[in-house]
Design an enzyme around this catalytic site. Structure first.
Site: not given
Ligand code: IPM
Ligand code: MG
Length: 366
Positions: A195, A227, A255, A146, A251
Protein backbone atom coordinates in the site's frame (compact mmCIF):
# COMPACT_ATOMS: atom_id res chain seq x y z
CA UNK A 1 16.27 -42.54 6.24
CA UNK A 2 14.84 -41.81 9.69
CA UNK A 3 13.02 -38.56 10.32
CA UNK A 4 11.52 -37.06 13.42
CA UNK A 5 8.22 -35.27 12.83
CA UNK A 6 6.43 -33.36 15.57
CA UNK A 7 2.64 -33.22 15.17
CA UNK A 8 0.25 -30.66 16.57
CA UNK A 9 -3.24 -32.17 16.22
CA UNK A 10 -4.73 -29.10 17.92
CA UNK A 11 -8.45 -28.38 18.12
CA UNK A 12 -11.65 -28.92 16.17
CA UNK A 13 -11.11 -31.06 13.08
CA UNK A 14 -7.32 -30.88 13.64
CA UNK A 15 -6.87 -34.32 15.24
CA UNK A 16 -9.00 -36.01 12.55
CA UNK A 17 -7.12 -34.54 9.60
CA UNK A 18 -3.68 -35.03 11.17
CA UNK A 19 -4.50 -38.73 11.68
CA UNK A 20 -5.06 -39.05 7.92
CA UNK A 21 -1.87 -37.17 7.04
CA UNK A 22 0.11 -39.48 9.34
CA UNK A 23 -1.51 -42.46 7.65
CA UNK A 24 -0.37 -41.16 4.27
CA UNK A 25 3.16 -40.50 5.56
CA UNK A 26 3.30 -44.05 6.94
CA UNK A 27 2.35 -45.31 3.50
CA UNK A 28 5.11 -43.20 1.92
CA UNK A 29 7.60 -44.53 4.48
CA UNK A 30 6.60 -48.08 3.64
CA UNK A 31 6.73 -47.59 -0.07
CA UNK A 32 10.02 -45.65 -0.22
CA UNK A 33 11.92 -47.21 2.68
CA UNK A 34 11.93 -44.36 5.21
CA UNK A 35 11.07 -44.22 8.90
CA UNK A 36 9.04 -41.39 10.36
CA UNK A 37 8.74 -41.16 14.11
CA UNK A 38 5.89 -38.97 15.27
CA UNK A 39 5.77 -37.02 18.53
CA UNK A 40 2.61 -35.09 19.42
CA UNK A 41 2.65 -31.77 21.25
CA UNK A 42 -0.25 -29.70 22.53
CA UNK A 43 -1.10 -26.27 21.21
CA UNK A 44 -4.14 -23.97 21.21
CA UNK A 45 -7.24 -24.93 23.15
CA UNK A 46 -5.95 -28.46 23.72
CA UNK A 47 -2.97 -27.00 25.58
CA UNK A 48 -5.09 -24.45 27.47
CA UNK A 49 -7.26 -27.29 28.80
CA UNK A 50 -4.21 -29.13 30.18
CA UNK A 51 -1.68 -26.39 31.01
CA UNK A 52 -3.74 -23.19 31.16
CA UNK A 53 -1.67 -21.63 28.36
CA UNK A 54 -1.81 -22.20 24.58
CA UNK A 55 1.82 -23.33 24.17
CA UNK A 56 4.41 -24.36 26.75
CA UNK A 57 8.16 -23.78 26.48
CA UNK A 58 8.58 -27.53 26.70
CA UNK A 59 6.38 -27.96 23.59
CA UNK A 60 8.46 -25.35 21.74
CA UNK A 61 11.67 -27.21 22.67
CA UNK A 62 10.21 -30.47 21.36
CA UNK A 63 9.17 -28.77 18.10
CA UNK A 64 12.61 -27.18 17.66
CA UNK A 65 14.34 -30.52 17.97
CA UNK A 66 12.26 -32.08 15.17
CA UNK A 67 13.05 -32.25 11.46
CA UNK A 68 9.70 -30.61 10.75
CA UNK A 69 6.33 -29.90 12.34
CA UNK A 70 2.94 -30.97 10.97
CA UNK A 71 -0.06 -29.15 12.34
CA UNK A 72 -3.82 -29.61 12.16
CA UNK A 73 -5.56 -26.48 13.33
CA UNK A 74 -6.19 -24.57 16.52
CA UNK A 75 -9.00 -22.52 18.00
CA UNK A 76 -12.69 -22.90 18.74
CA UNK A 77 -15.93 -21.04 18.30
CA UNK A 78 -15.04 -17.49 19.35
CA UNK A 79 -18.53 -16.69 20.62
CA UNK A 80 -19.17 -19.85 22.66
CA UNK A 81 -15.83 -21.41 23.63
CA UNK A 82 -14.53 -20.62 27.15
CA UNK A 83 -11.05 -20.20 25.60
CA UNK A 84 -12.18 -16.80 24.33
CA UNK A 85 -13.04 -15.57 27.82
CA UNK A 86 -9.29 -15.61 28.58
CA UNK A 87 -7.06 -12.55 28.06
CA UNK A 88 -5.77 -12.34 24.44
CA UNK A 89 -2.29 -13.66 25.28
CA UNK A 90 -3.78 -16.86 26.69
CA UNK A 91 -6.16 -17.66 23.82
CA UNK A 92 -5.50 -20.44 21.28
CA UNK A 93 -4.24 -18.11 18.51
CA UNK A 94 -1.52 -16.77 20.81
CA UNK A 95 0.02 -20.25 20.71
CA UNK A 96 0.22 -20.12 16.93
CA UNK A 97 1.80 -16.67 16.92
CA UNK A 98 4.24 -17.78 19.61
CA UNK A 99 5.40 -20.85 17.72
CA UNK A 100 5.81 -18.81 14.50
CA UNK A 101 7.96 -16.27 16.32
CA UNK A 102 9.94 -18.73 18.49
CA UNK A 103 10.85 -20.89 15.51
CA UNK A 104 11.51 -17.83 13.32
CA UNK A 105 9.05 -19.02 10.67
CA UNK A 106 9.09 -15.82 8.66
CA UNK A 107 8.17 -17.23 5.24
CA UNK A 108 4.64 -18.48 4.79
CA UNK A 109 3.91 -20.23 1.50
CA UNK A 110 0.27 -20.63 0.60
CA UNK A 111 -0.34 -22.20 -2.78
CA UNK A 112 -3.77 -21.62 -4.32
CA UNK A 113 -4.48 -23.96 -7.19
CA UNK A 114 -7.70 -24.60 -9.04
CA UNK A 115 -7.95 -28.32 -9.76
CA UNK A 116 -9.59 -29.20 -13.08
CA UNK A 117 -11.85 -31.68 -11.35
CA UNK A 118 -13.09 -29.00 -8.96
CA UNK A 119 -13.54 -26.17 -11.45
CA UNK A 120 -17.29 -26.34 -10.80
CA UNK A 121 -16.68 -25.43 -7.15
CA UNK A 122 -14.98 -22.17 -8.16
CA UNK A 123 -17.43 -19.35 -7.42
CA UNK A 124 -16.13 -17.25 -10.32
CA UNK A 125 -17.63 -16.99 -13.81
CA UNK A 126 -17.08 -20.03 -15.99
CA UNK A 127 -14.82 -18.19 -18.46
CA UNK A 128 -12.49 -17.40 -15.54
CA UNK A 129 -12.59 -20.81 -13.82
CA UNK A 130 -12.04 -22.62 -17.11
CA UNK A 131 -8.76 -20.80 -17.60
CA UNK A 132 -7.59 -22.23 -14.25
CA UNK A 133 -4.93 -20.70 -12.00
CA UNK A 134 -1.94 -21.74 -9.95
CA UNK A 135 -0.41 -19.16 -7.64
CA UNK A 136 1.82 -19.11 -4.60
CA UNK A 137 1.16 -16.52 -1.93
CA UNK A 138 4.35 -15.71 -0.03
CA UNK A 139 3.29 -14.05 3.18
CA UNK A 140 5.76 -12.50 5.63
CA UNK A 141 4.83 -14.15 8.92
CA UNK A 142 6.80 -12.78 11.86
CA UNK A 143 6.63 -8.99 11.44
CA UNK A 144 4.24 -6.16 10.71
CA UNK A 145 1.02 -5.51 12.60
CA UNK A 146 0.96 -8.97 14.16
CA UNK A 147 4.09 -8.38 16.18
CA UNK A 148 4.30 -4.59 16.52
CA UNK A 149 3.69 -2.81 19.79
CA UNK A 150 0.04 -2.52 20.71
CA UNK A 151 -1.93 -1.07 23.57
CA UNK A 152 -5.35 0.07 24.63
CA UNK A 153 -5.55 3.10 26.92
CA UNK A 154 -7.82 5.87 28.01
CA UNK A 155 -7.47 9.38 26.65
CA UNK A 156 -9.82 12.32 27.02
CA UNK A 157 -12.42 10.11 28.63
CA UNK A 158 -12.52 7.47 25.90
CA UNK A 159 -10.65 4.29 25.08
CA UNK A 160 -8.04 4.42 22.36
CA UNK A 161 -6.20 1.49 20.79
CA UNK A 162 -2.92 1.48 18.86
CA UNK A 163 -1.33 -1.23 16.73
CA UNK A 164 1.98 -0.59 14.98
CA UNK A 165 3.19 -1.81 11.62
CA UNK A 166 6.97 -2.06 11.58
CA UNK A 167 9.34 -3.64 9.06
CA UNK A 168 13.11 -3.50 8.86
CA UNK A 169 15.08 -3.81 5.63
CA UNK A 170 16.45 -7.19 6.66
CA UNK A 171 12.98 -8.58 7.41
CA UNK A 172 11.79 -7.51 3.97
CA UNK A 173 14.94 -8.70 2.21
CA UNK A 174 14.83 -12.26 3.55
CA UNK A 175 11.20 -12.85 2.55
CA UNK A 176 11.76 -11.20 -0.83
CA UNK A 177 14.71 -13.55 -1.49
CA UNK A 178 12.50 -16.56 -0.65
CA UNK A 179 9.82 -15.17 -2.99
CA UNK A 180 12.21 -14.75 -5.91
CA UNK A 181 13.80 -18.17 -5.26
CA UNK A 182 10.37 -19.80 -5.45
CA UNK A 183 9.49 -17.80 -8.58
CA UNK A 184 12.64 -19.16 -10.27
CA UNK A 185 11.20 -22.66 -9.84
CA UNK A 186 7.81 -21.58 -11.21
CA UNK A 187 6.72 -19.18 -13.97
CA UNK A 188 9.26 -16.50 -12.98
CA UNK A 189 6.87 -13.72 -12.10
CA UNK A 190 6.63 -11.90 -8.77
CA UNK A 191 3.79 -9.55 -7.90
CA UNK A 192 4.81 -7.60 -4.83
CA UNK A 193 1.73 -6.32 -3.03
CA UNK A 194 1.77 -3.25 -0.82
CA UNK A 195 0.00 0.00 0.00
CA UNK A 196 2.84 2.27 -1.08
CA UNK A 197 0.45 5.11 -1.92
CA UNK A 198 -0.19 5.50 1.82
CA UNK A 199 2.19 3.58 4.09
CA UNK A 200 5.87 4.19 4.80
CA UNK A 201 6.36 0.51 5.60
CA UNK A 202 5.08 -0.26 2.09
CA UNK A 203 7.41 2.28 0.47
CA UNK A 204 10.34 0.61 2.22
CA UNK A 205 8.96 -2.79 1.16
CA UNK A 206 8.92 -1.68 -2.47
CA UNK A 207 12.47 -0.27 -2.33
CA UNK A 208 13.97 -3.44 -0.83
CA UNK A 209 12.03 -5.75 -3.16
CA UNK A 210 13.42 -3.77 -6.12
CA UNK A 211 16.96 -4.18 -4.79
CA UNK A 212 16.49 -7.94 -4.40
CA UNK A 213 14.98 -8.17 -7.91
CA UNK A 214 18.32 -7.03 -9.39
CA UNK A 215 19.78 -10.41 -8.45
CA UNK A 216 17.03 -12.20 -10.40
CA UNK A 217 17.16 -10.80 -13.94
CA UNK A 218 15.04 -13.66 -15.26
CA UNK A 219 12.14 -12.87 -12.95
CA UNK A 220 9.56 -10.28 -13.97
CA UNK A 221 8.65 -8.06 -11.02
CA UNK A 222 5.49 -6.01 -10.80
CA UNK A 223 4.11 -3.97 -7.92
CA UNK A 224 0.44 -3.95 -7.11
CA UNK A 225 -1.53 -2.05 -4.49
CA UNK A 226 -3.32 -4.35 -2.09
CA UNK A 227 -6.83 -3.07 -2.83
CA UNK A 228 -6.26 -3.60 -6.54
CA UNK A 229 -4.85 -7.07 -5.83
CA UNK A 230 -8.00 -8.03 -3.90
CA UNK A 231 -9.96 -7.06 -7.00
CA UNK A 232 -7.64 -8.77 -9.51
CA UNK A 233 -7.86 -12.05 -7.57
CA UNK A 234 -11.51 -12.38 -8.50
CA UNK A 235 -11.26 -10.67 -11.90
CA UNK A 236 -8.30 -12.55 -13.36
CA UNK A 237 -6.54 -14.91 -10.90
CA UNK A 238 -4.58 -16.53 -13.74
CA UNK A 239 -2.29 -13.49 -14.00
CA UNK A 240 -0.58 -14.37 -10.71
CA UNK A 241 2.43 -16.61 -10.20
CA UNK A 242 4.09 -15.55 -6.91
CA UNK A 243 2.36 -12.93 -4.76
CA UNK A 244 4.85 -11.48 -2.29
CA UNK A 245 3.39 -9.52 0.58
CA UNK A 246 3.52 -8.50 4.24
CA UNK A 247 1.84 -10.29 7.11
CA UNK A 248 -1.60 -8.69 7.35
CA UNK A 249 -2.17 -8.27 3.61
CA UNK A 250 -1.09 -11.89 3.15
CA UNK A 251 -3.55 -13.08 5.79
CA UNK A 252 -6.45 -11.46 3.97
CA UNK A 253 -5.40 -12.17 0.38
CA UNK A 254 -4.64 -15.83 1.09
CA UNK A 255 -8.17 -16.40 2.41
CA UNK A 256 -9.54 -14.70 -0.67
CA UNK A 257 -7.33 -16.77 -2.98
CA UNK A 258 -8.34 -19.97 -1.24
CA UNK A 259 -12.01 -19.16 -1.57
CA UNK A 260 -11.77 -18.81 -5.34
CA UNK A 261 -10.34 -22.33 -5.53
CA UNK A 262 -13.73 -23.53 -4.31
CA UNK A 263 -12.74 -25.08 -1.00
CA UNK A 264 -10.45 -24.04 1.78
CA UNK A 265 -10.27 -27.78 2.59
CA UNK A 266 -7.87 -28.31 -0.30
CA UNK A 267 -5.11 -25.84 0.46
CA UNK A 268 -1.81 -26.63 2.09
CA UNK A 269 0.70 -24.23 3.58
CA UNK A 270 4.29 -24.13 4.76
CA UNK A 271 5.94 -21.75 7.19
CA UNK A 272 9.71 -21.78 6.89
CA UNK A 273 12.71 -20.29 8.64
CA UNK A 274 16.09 -19.69 7.03
CA UNK A 275 17.10 -23.35 7.29
CA UNK A 276 15.15 -26.32 5.97
CA UNK A 277 12.97 -26.38 9.06
CA UNK A 278 9.28 -25.65 8.70
CA UNK A 279 5.79 -25.95 10.12
CA UNK A 280 3.14 -27.28 7.75
CA UNK A 281 -0.56 -26.77 8.16
CA UNK A 282 -3.79 -26.71 6.18
CA UNK A 283 -4.98 -23.20 5.33
CA UNK A 284 -8.49 -23.80 6.62
CA UNK A 285 -9.44 -23.31 10.23
CA UNK A 286 -10.41 -25.74 12.97
CA UNK A 287 -14.06 -25.84 11.79
CA UNK A 288 -15.46 -26.57 15.29
CA UNK A 289 -18.98 -26.92 13.87
CA UNK A 290 -18.08 -30.16 12.06
CA UNK A 291 -15.44 -31.51 14.47
CA UNK A 292 -15.77 -35.15 15.51
CA UNK A 293 -18.19 -36.07 12.74
CA UNK A 294 -15.66 -37.71 10.44
CA UNK A 295 -16.62 -35.52 7.49
CA UNK A 296 -13.78 -32.96 7.35
CA UNK A 297 -11.66 -32.85 4.22
CA UNK A 298 -8.15 -34.13 5.08
CA UNK A 299 -6.65 -33.21 1.68
CA UNK A 300 -5.20 -29.84 2.75
CA UNK A 301 -3.34 -31.53 5.60
CA UNK A 302 -2.20 -34.38 3.37
CA UNK A 303 -0.90 -31.86 0.83
CA UNK A 304 0.81 -30.02 3.70
CA UNK A 305 2.56 -33.28 4.53
CA UNK A 306 3.70 -33.39 0.89
CA UNK A 307 5.12 -29.87 1.25
CA UNK A 308 6.89 -31.05 4.42
CA UNK A 309 8.57 -33.85 2.49
CA UNK A 310 9.56 -31.47 -0.30
CA UNK A 311 10.81 -28.46 1.65
CA UNK A 312 12.13 -29.87 4.94
CA UNK A 313 13.23 -33.41 4.04
CA UNK A 314 14.17 -32.96 0.36
CA UNK A 315 12.01 -35.95 -0.55
CA UNK A 316 10.68 -34.62 -3.87
CA UNK A 317 9.76 -37.96 -5.38
CA UNK A 318 7.73 -38.86 -2.33
CA UNK A 319 6.00 -35.46 -2.32
CA UNK A 320 5.16 -35.89 -6.01
CA UNK A 321 3.63 -39.28 -5.19
CA UNK A 322 1.27 -37.75 -2.62
CA UNK A 323 0.24 -34.92 -4.92
CA UNK A 324 -0.38 -37.35 -7.78
CA UNK A 325 -2.47 -39.57 -5.49
CA UNK A 326 -4.62 -36.60 -4.50
CA UNK A 327 -5.18 -35.68 -8.15
CA UNK A 328 -6.03 -39.30 -8.94
CA UNK A 329 -8.52 -39.63 -6.10
CA UNK A 330 -10.35 -36.55 -7.40
CA UNK A 331 -10.25 -37.90 -10.93
CA UNK A 332 -11.69 -41.17 -9.66
CA UNK A 333 -14.64 -39.20 -8.39
CA UNK A 334 -14.24 -39.25 -4.60
CA UNK A 335 -15.28 -36.13 -2.72
CA UNK A 336 -15.65 -35.04 0.88
CA UNK A 337 -18.78 -33.05 1.60
CA UNK A 338 -17.16 -29.62 1.21
CA UNK A 339 -16.19 -30.32 -2.41
CA UNK A 340 -19.36 -32.12 -3.48
CA UNK A 341 -21.01 -30.64 -6.57
CA UNK A 342 -24.16 -28.72 -5.71
CA UNK A 343 -26.33 -29.85 -8.62
CA UNK A 344 -28.10 -33.23 -8.79
CA UNK A 345 -26.43 -34.29 -12.04
CA UNK A 346 -22.98 -33.49 -10.64
CA UNK A 347 -23.76 -35.38 -7.42
CA UNK A 348 -24.63 -38.55 -9.36
CA UNK A 349 -21.20 -38.58 -11.00
CA UNK A 350 -19.15 -38.67 -7.79
CA UNK A 351 -19.00 -40.59 -4.51
CA UNK A 352 -19.15 -38.79 -1.18
CA UNK A 353 -16.69 -40.11 1.41
CA UNK A 354 -15.69 -39.25 4.97
CA UNK A 355 -12.35 -38.14 6.40
CA UNK A 356 -10.85 -41.58 7.09
CA UNK A 357 -12.08 -43.05 3.83
CA UNK A 358 -10.50 -40.19 1.89
CA UNK A 359 -7.21 -40.89 3.71
CA UNK A 360 -7.43 -44.59 2.82
CA UNK A 361 -8.23 -43.88 -0.83
CA UNK A 362 -5.20 -41.59 -1.12
CA UNK A 363 -2.98 -44.23 0.55
CA UNK A 364 -4.16 -46.82 -1.96
CA UNK A 365 -2.95 -44.55 -4.78
CA UNK A 366 0.60 -44.16 -3.45
C1 IPM B 1 -3.89 -17.71 9.49
C2 IPM B 1 -4.83 -17.40 10.62
C3 IPM B 1 -4.03 -16.80 11.77
C4 IPM B 1 -3.39 -15.54 11.24
C5 IPM B 1 -4.85 -16.53 13.04
C6 IPM B 1 -5.52 -17.77 13.54
C7 IPM B 1 -4.02 -15.88 14.11
O1 IPM B 1 -5.85 -16.57 10.19
O2 IPM B 1 -2.98 -18.53 9.68
O3 IPM B 1 -4.07 -17.13 8.42
O4 IPM B 1 -4.03 -14.48 11.20
O5 IPM B 1 -2.23 -15.58 10.84
MG1 MG C 1 -5.84 -16.15 8.13
Amino acid sequence: MDYNIVCIPGDGIGPEVVTEAKKVLEKVADRYGHRFSFTDILMGGASIDVHGIPLTDEAIRTAKAADAVLMGSIGGDTSTSPWYKLPPEKRPEAGLLKIRKSLNLFANLRPAVLYNELAAACPLKEEISEAGFDMMIMRELTGGLYFGERKTFEEDGQLKAIDTLTYSESEIRRIAIKGFDIAMKRRKKVTSVDKANVLDSSRLWRKVVEEVAKDYPEVTLEHMLVDNCAMQLVRDPKQFDVILTENMFGDILSDEASMVTGSIGMLASASLNDTKFGLYEPSGGSAPAIAGQGIANPIATILSAAMLLRFSLDLDKEADAIEAAVKQVLKDGYRTIDIMPQDEEGKRQVTQVGTAQMGDLICERI
